[in-house]
Write a protein that holds these residues in place. Structure first.
Motif, PDB file in Angstrom:
ATOM      1  N   ALA A  66     -13.129  12.005 -38.070  1.00 42.29           N
ATOM      2  CA  ALA A  66     -13.789  12.277 -39.714  1.00 42.29           C
ATOM      3  C   ALA A  66     -15.278  11.671 -39.861  1.00 42.29           C
ATOM      4  N   THR A  67     -15.272  10.311 -39.096  1.00 46.22           N
ATOM      5  CA  THR A  67     -16.620   9.579 -39.133  1.00 46.22           C
ATOM      6  C   THR A  67     -17.595  10.379 -38.505  1.00 46.22           C
ATOM      7  N   LEU A  68     -17.314  10.807 -36.899  1.00 44.41           N
ATOM      8  CA  LEU A  68     -18.250  11.495 -36.104  1.00 44.41           C
ATOM      9  C   LEU A  68     -18.771  12.860 -36.603  1.00 44.41           C
ATOM     10  N   SER A  69     -17.630  13.642 -37.009  1.00 42.15           N
ATOM     11  CA  SER A  69     -17.811  15.186 -37.321  1.00 42.15           C
ATOM     12  C   SER A  69     -18.730  15.107 -38.923  1.00 42.15           C
ATOM     13  N   GLY A  70     -18.090  14.298 -39.619  1.00 44.65           N
ATOM     14  CA  GLY A  70     -19.124  14.082 -40.758  1.00 44.65           C
ATOM     15  C   GLY A  70     -20.553  13.888 -40.806  1.00 44.65           C
ATOM     16  N   SER A  71     -20.940  12.990 -39.745  1.00 42.08           N
ATOM     17  CA  SER A  71     -22.486  12.590 -39.507  1.00 42.08           C
ATOM     18  C   SER A  71     -22.953  13.713 -38.979  1.00 42.08           C
ATOM     19  N   LEU A  72     -22.269  14.588 -37.901  1.00 46.20           N
ATOM     20  CA  LEU A  72     -22.779  15.614 -37.069  1.00 46.20           C
ATOM     21  C   LEU A  72     -23.275  16.707 -38.001  1.00 46.20           C
ATOM     22  N   VAL A  73     -22.217  17.022 -39.148  1.00 42.59           N
ATOM     23  CA  VAL A  73     -22.470  18.325 -39.649  1.00 42.59           C
ATOM     24  C   VAL A  73     -23.699  17.965 -40.681  1.00 42.59           C
ATOM     25  N   ALA A  74     -23.759  16.678 -41.236  1.00 40.65           N
ATOM     26  CA  ALA A  74     -25.182  16.335 -41.943  1.00 40.65           C
ATOM     27  C   ALA A  74     -26.144  16.742 -41.212  1.00 40.65           C
ATOM     28  N   TYR A  75     -26.209  16.351 -39.890  1.00 43.65           N
ATOM     29  CA  TYR A  75     -27.451  16.517 -39.118  1.00 43.65           C
ATOM     30  C   TYR A  75     -27.688  18.036 -38.881  1.00 43.65           C
ATOM     31  N   SER A  76     -26.696  18.852 -38.745  1.00 41.79           N
ATOM     32  CA  SER A  76     -26.689  20.575 -38.259  1.00 41.79           C
ATOM     33  C   SER A  76     -27.164  21.054 -39.957  1.00 41.79           C
ATOM     34  N   VAL A  77     -26.440  20.627 -40.934  1.00 44.12           N
ATOM     35  CA  VAL A  77     -26.844  21.832 -41.879  1.00 44.12           C
ATOM     36  C   VAL A  77     -28.150  21.459 -42.327  1.00 44.12           C
ATOM     37  N   SER A  78     -28.510  20.194 -42.392  1.00 44.74           N
ATOM     38  CA  SER A  78     -30.039  19.728 -43.061  1.00 44.74           C
ATOM     39  C   SER A  78     -30.908  20.449 -42.084  1.00 44.74           C
ATOM     40  N   THR A  79     -30.648  20.353 -40.778  1.00 44.73           N
ATOM     41  CA  THR A  79     -31.848  20.912 -39.748  1.00 44.73           C
ATOM     42  C   THR A  79     -31.576  22.700 -39.926  1.00 44.73           C
ATOM     43  N   ILE A  80     -30.474  23.312 -40.028  1.00 49.07           N
ATOM     44  CA  ILE A  80     -30.683  24.732 -40.131  1.00 49.07           C
ATOM     45  C   ILE A  80     -31.290  25.234 -41.309  1.00 49.07           C
ATOM     46  N   LEU A  81     -30.899  24.600 -42.415  1.00 41.39           N
ATOM     47  CA  LEU A  81     -31.425  25.092 -43.606  1.00 41.39           C
ATOM     48  C   LEU A  81     -33.126  24.735 -43.719  1.00 41.39           C
ATOM     49  N   CYS A  82     -33.376  23.517 -43.373  1.00 37.77           N
ATOM     50  CA  CYS A  82     -34.846  23.075 -43.469  1.00 37.77           C
ATOM     51  C   CYS A  82     -35.828  24.137 -42.442  1.00 37.77           C
ATOM     52  N   TRP A  83     -35.123  24.419 -41.275  1.00 34.99           N
ATOM     53  CA  TRP A  83     -35.837  25.367 -40.389  1.00 34.99           C
ATOM     54  C   TRP A  83     -35.901  26.847 -41.024  1.00 34.99           C
ATOM     55  N   ALA A  84     -34.601  27.369 -41.392  1.00 35.01           N
ATOM     56  CA  ALA A  84     -34.543  28.581 -41.975  1.00 35.01           C
ATOM     57  C   ALA A  84     -35.843  28.830 -43.345  1.00 35.01           C
ATOM     58  N   MET A  85     -35.596  27.844 -44.136  1.00 32.83           N
ATOM     59  CA  MET A  85     -36.461  28.073 -45.506  1.00 32.83           C
ATOM     60  C   MET A  85     -38.007  27.660 -45.066  1.00 32.83           C
ATOM     61  N   SER A  86     -38.326  27.280 -44.000  1.00 37.01           N
ATOM     62  CA  SER A  86     -39.584  27.042 -43.421  1.00 37.01           C
ATOM     63  C   SER A  86     -40.276  27.886 -42.679  1.00 37.01           C
ATOM     64  N   VAL A  87     -39.339  28.400 -41.682  1.00 30.11           N
ATOM     65  CA  VAL A  87     -40.258  29.030 -40.700  1.00 30.11           C
ATOM     66  C   VAL A  87     -41.244  30.361 -40.740  1.00 30.11           C
ATOM     67  N   ARG A  88     -40.777  31.155 -41.771  1.00 35.55           N
ATOM     68  CA  ARG A  88     -41.434  32.243 -42.003  1.00 35.55           C
ATOM     69  C   ARG A  88     -42.658  31.875 -43.074  1.00 35.55           C
ATOM     70  N   ARG A  89     -42.829  30.667 -43.463  1.00 31.89           N
ATOM     71  CA  ARG A  89     -44.150  30.449 -44.389  1.00 31.89           C
ATOM     72  C   ARG A  89     -45.390  30.315 -43.609  1.00 31.89           C
ATOM     73  N   ARG A  90     -46.350  30.914 -44.217  1.00 31.38           N
ATOM     74  CA  ARG A  90     -47.456  31.393 -43.374  1.00 31.38           C
ATOM     75  C   ARG A  90     -48.622  30.066 -43.516  1.00 31.38           C
ATOM     76  N   GLU A  91     -48.593  29.586 -44.836  1.00 33.86           N
ATOM     77  CA  GLU A  91     -49.512  28.414 -44.985  1.00 33.86           C
ATOM     78  C   GLU A  91     -49.057  27.231 -44.375  1.00 33.86           C
ATOM     79  N   GLU A  92     -49.963  26.314 -43.970  1.00 33.31           N
ATOM     80  CA  GLU A  92     -49.557  25.013 -43.196  1.00 33.31           C
ATOM     81  C   GLU A  92     -50.304  23.886 -44.014  1.00 33.31           C
ATOM     82  N   PHE A  93     -49.551  22.631 -43.973  1.00 34.81           N
ATOM     83  CA  PHE A  93     -49.980  21.545 -44.495  1.00 34.81           C
ATOM     84  C   PHE A  93     -51.326  20.966 -44.008  1.00 34.81           C
ATOM     85  N   ASP A  94     -52.313  20.392 -44.595  1.00 36.65           N
ATOM     86  CA  ASP A  94     -53.509  19.691 -43.791  1.00 36.65           C
ATOM     87  C   ASP A  94     -52.869  18.251 -43.539  1.00 36.65           C
TER      88      ASP A  94
END
Length: 568
Positions: free
Chosen positions: A500-528
């Motif tokens: 539980a300790t290991l899998s809980g930590s790993l799913v936190a990494y994976s879910v945040s990475t997948i969503l952050c990437w998916a919601m940002s990848v198609r954005r055209r504007e970039e931050f300066d």
């Protein structure tokens, strides 16, 4: 362990010697007209020796010593290696990310301050809030360790010990803030290194080393006797790798030192701290391995009493006093860092940007806010320390919790497409998945268990990929991450959710990475990213503040702005 090892006068004398000495050091660097920026980051110009010693002392604390020994006592000789080695490597992994962060925000005080410019108020307060919780738990844990130590080795009880340690740390940190923390860290780490170099070998030979390792081998199970124990790796090593990486990226006590050291000295500072931490923590952890071979039974059956118990049994009075100072120094060096981190968060993130505003913040008021924060934080930590909660469970929980922040935070410093909405959504979703997995709120059999295993495998790839990315860039990181996930998959499917300790930590990494990437990848504007250096800087410097107001394209502070300053 059932009788006092020191009388009242000796314990009081040792505490007065240690805390009185650190207080005198802090008064020597105090200033009549204190500077708010100096109180938070010491002018961004610390030298190599002070910085490396402070980073080492901050990462080493009483609980890390106790936990390393507990790991050795539980898992055998591989236990301290898993605890100390991975913790040391996490310090090493900070520096490439740290160089990037300092390059784009050379005068910042906190990571959350940078996120305010990058995304807006929501992301900033999310990171700042997690650091407030983490630092309070760390502060409480140090007070608990001090209370237990004093109650075991003196006539004083636990509560009296907690108050003594809390008052001593607050005494020398309150006046000069971060500068007092780093300067006293230098003295404390030198004392700790000297104490470890003397005490650990003495206990080993007093306990009959090396014969004890031959006669006591029968006290070990097959897993404890196996240096490559899978149990030790899955229950200690792997969760610690994930948790400590999160601590390294999200912890303000480390970020504060990153912003304080001279930019050209970041690499040697963190490499030196890596070596110092690993040597000291692994060395002390071997006392737990020795206790295992000796068949030593800790007082009350509590593994946290292994080190004090071994010390009281095998050390003469003079070395026992040195041991006492070593542990008090270890916990104090981290407690003062927590107080400095909390004060900088309240000064820069809460008052400086969200109450007064960067342009209107009064440095004198900021100093008052910082000092009040230290007093209140100490009182809160003392109150919660009376509960005597399990230190290691709290720390692993916070470390795993911060796993939800690692990718969104790092991506925000490298990838111009990440938005505030993507940051906030991905972190909250990761937390929503982490909690039921970590605490077993849902039965993880069948399809749900399979999904958790898949997410955990992705999490393995994310952790390895981030480690490689810092040193070698995106392409090797992608190769390493994919390879790690592929190699892990055959062993993880069907079984990883049981940890539980290991899998809980790993799913936190994976879910945040997948969503952050998916919601940002198609954005055209970039931050300066050049905007960050313009809008972060000294609060005491009016000219720097004026520069921050002149950045074109910055909307009013409306919270989590989807089109932040610098969008192009």
């Amino acid at each position: 362990m059932d009788t006092a090892q020191f009388n009242v006068l000796v314990v009081v004398g040792l505490l007065v010697l240690f805390y009185g000495g650190t207080f005198l050091i802090s008064t020597r660097i105090g200033k009549k007209e204190e500077n708010a920026d100096g109180y938070m980051t010491a002018g961004n110009n610390l030298g190599f020796g002070i910085s490396a010693a402070s980073m080492t002392a901050t990462w080493i604390w009483a609980a890390s010593m106790y936990a390393s020994a507990t790991s050795g006592y539980t898992y055998g000789i591989s236990g301290p290696i898993h605890y100390g080695l991975w913790g040391a490597l996490m310090i090493l992994f900070i520096y490439p990310f740290g160089k990037r962060i300092r390059a784009i925000a050379p005068k910042a005080h906190t990571l959350a301050e940078v996120l305010y410019v990058r995304h807006g108020r929501s992301s900033q307060l999310m990171l700042a809030g997690s650091n407030i919780v983490g630092s309070l738990i760390s502060l409480m844990s140090n007070f608990i360790a001090g209370g237990v130590l004093i109650s075991l080795l003196s006539p004083f009880n636990f509560t009296q010990g907690v108050f003594a340690v809390a008052a001593g740390v607050l005494l020398y940190t309150l006046w000069s803030g971060f500068r007092a923390s780093v300067l006293t860290d230098f003295v404390q780490v030198v004392a700790m290194l000297g104490a470890v170099a003397i005490i650990v070998p003495f206990i080993f030979f007093a306990a009959g080393f090396p014969a004890a390792f031959e006669t006591g081998a029968g006290n070990l199970t097959a897993e404890q006797g196996d240096f490559f124990s899978s149990t030790a790796f899955m229950e200690q090593g792997a969760p610690y790798i994930a948790a400590v990486l999160a601590y390294a990226i999200g912890n303000q006590t480390i970020a504060q030192r990153l912003f304080a050291v001279k930019e050209s000295l970041i690499k040697p500072t963190f490499i030196t701290a890596t070596i110092g931490y690993g040597a000291m923590v692994i060395g002390v952890g071997m006392l737990g391995v020795l206790a295992l071979y000796l068949g030593f039974e800790p007082s009350g059956g509590d593994p946290n009493n292994i080190i004090p118990g071994m010390a009281s049994e095998y050390l003469p009075p003079v070395l026992l006093a040195l041991f006492f100072i070593m542990i008090v120094g270890a916990l104090s060096s981290t407690a003062d860092s927590d107080l400095a981190a909390l004060s900088s968060i309240m000064m820069a993130d809460v008052y400086g940007q969200n109450v007064a505003g960067k342009e209107k913040a009064d440095p004198k008021t900021m100093l008052l806010v910082g000092r009040i924060t230290m007093v209140v934080a100490t009182a809160v930590a003392v109150a919660f320390a009376s509960l005597q909660l399990n230190i290691l469970d709290l720390l692993v929980f916070v470390g795993a919790l911060w796993g939800a922040l690692v990718f969104p935070v790092l991506a925000s410093f490298y990838w111009g497409k990440v938005t505030g909405r993507a940051f906030t959504t991905s972190v909250l979703a990761a937390l929503a998945v982490f909690l039921p997995v970590r605490f077993g709120w849902l039965p993880l059999g069948g399809v749900l268990g399979f999904v958790v295993d898949l997410l955990s495998i992705v999490g393995v790839g994310v952790v390895i990929g981030l480690m490689v990315f810092g040193f070698f860039g995106p392409r090797p990181a992608k190769v390493a991450g994919i390879a790690a996930a592929v190699v892990t998959a055959p062993f993880a499917i069907g079984s990883l959710h049981e940890y539980a300790t290991l899998s809980g930590s790993l799913v936190a990494y994976s879910v945040s990475t997948i969503l952050c990437w998916a919601m940002s990848v198609r954005r055209r504007e970039e931050f300066d990213f050049a905007v960050i250096a313009q809008r972060t800087g000294d609060f005491d410097d009016d000219d720097a503040a004026a520069v921050g107001t002149a950045v074109p394209g910055r909307a009013a502070d409306t919270g989590n702005d989807p089109e932040p300053a610098g969008t192009k």
